[in-house]
Write an enzyme that holds these catalytic residues in place. Sequence first.
Site, PDB file in Angstrom:
ATOM      1  N   GLN A  71      -5.882  -9.606   2.429  1.00 10.97           N
ATOM      2  CA  GLN A  71      -4.612  -9.338   1.731  1.00 10.97           C
ATOM      3  C   GLN A  71      -4.778  -9.411   0.208  1.00 10.97           C
ATOM      4  O   GLN A  71      -3.844  -9.748  -0.516  1.00 10.97           O
ATOM      5  CB  GLN A  71      -3.528 -10.305   2.211  1.00 10.97           C
ATOM      6  CG  GLN A  71      -2.904  -9.905   3.540  1.00 10.97           C
ATOM      7  CD  GLN A  71      -2.190  -8.553   3.484  1.00 10.97           C
ATOM      8  OE1 GLN A  71      -1.619  -8.165   2.479  1.00 10.97           O
ATOM      9  NE2 GLN A  71      -2.246  -7.816   4.591  1.00 10.97           N
ATOM     10  N   SER A  72      -5.963  -9.097  -0.289  1.00 14.70           N
ATOM     11  CA  SER A  72      -6.218  -9.169  -1.732  1.00 14.70           C
ATOM     12  C   SER A  72      -5.288  -8.249  -2.525  1.00 14.70           C
ATOM     13  O   SER A  72      -5.235  -7.032  -2.287  1.00 14.70           O
ATOM     14  CB  SER A  72      -7.678  -8.762  -1.994  1.00 14.70           C
ATOM     15  OG  SER A  72      -7.868  -8.477  -3.370  1.00 14.70           O
TER      16      SER A  72
END
Length: 332
Positions: free
Chosen positions: A70-71
């Site tokens: 989920q960067s």
Amino acid sequence: MHRQQLGFFPTPIVKLPRLSKKLGGPRILMKRDDQTGLALGGNKVRKLEYLVGEALAGGCDTLITGGAEQSNHCRQTAAAAAACGMPCHLVLGGERPDVPNGNLLLNGLFGAKIHWTGELRKGEKIPEIAAQIRASGSKPYVVPYGGSNSTGAVGFVEAVRELVIQLEELKETVTQIVFPSSSGGTQAGLVVGRSLFDQHFQLIGVGIDKAEAGDRPFDELVLSLANSTAERLEAGLTFTHSDITIRNEYFGDGYGIVGELEQRAIRLVAETEGILVDPVYTGRAMGALIDMIERQEFSQDDTVLFWHTGGTPALFSYAGEIARRDVTGETL
Ligand SMILES: *Cc1c(COP(=O)(O)O)cnc(C)c1O
């Protein structure tokens, strides 16, 4: 230095009077870098303006970077690549999920090619994949983890210039700035900018990701990045450990794990001010700020600026953890 325009600046500064009243604390301002304009915003846009500027000036034709599933950094890099007509490769920790959500969904929309690397969530396989891209005849530019090198950090030196002009216009004096700190570029840039523009606010980074055994201590990393950024700008400034404040007591159960601290912060800011903070970074840092206020670490005369670094697209991928519940446990 080369700069490629990607975002909308200056980002707004807003006052949070209801949150402040609710906590019985100091005045609270918020710098809205969740509104940097590119692809749902975030602090990486500031760094990417310089990183992508350097990539284009060096004749590179492909961007590659890495991070967690989920960067936010990867999502902003994918959008920057699309905005400049370049292919983008993302090296992501974890396994490919059946249905992508949050930032991962957006990466797909921007056309990024994703390489899954399981346990490795800090782009450890980038050199290998960059070599493959080179072998195929392209010229990749490696955007460092979190965009944090001396090029990226310059974006946050410039952010201080922007802030100083705004505070003058608003006739505000800020005594402390609180923000999440994770790959270090934001904090290093702010530290350099504070000295360069002769400011006196305290910079309080909230550590997000606990260093693992064998990692370089995070405060040392930030310090060395501040010094290399100052050198890069030929600013004639040298920093020491006393310039770097990082609060290391808010890691909870680890990186990306939403606990009570984050849940409460997310709800409180949403309910009192109609503003969203994210589950991984700003929710944790806001939780830390709330805790510091409750421990009376600030005086009533202080004006604390919370630097909202973005990350809100990740909210959707944490729906199960942060759906609002009432006291009986019913989902509202
Ligand atoms: C990357 C990120 C941070 C941390 O910034 P660093 O410069 O990596 O320390 C904070 N908040 C959000 C939302 C981020 O995506």
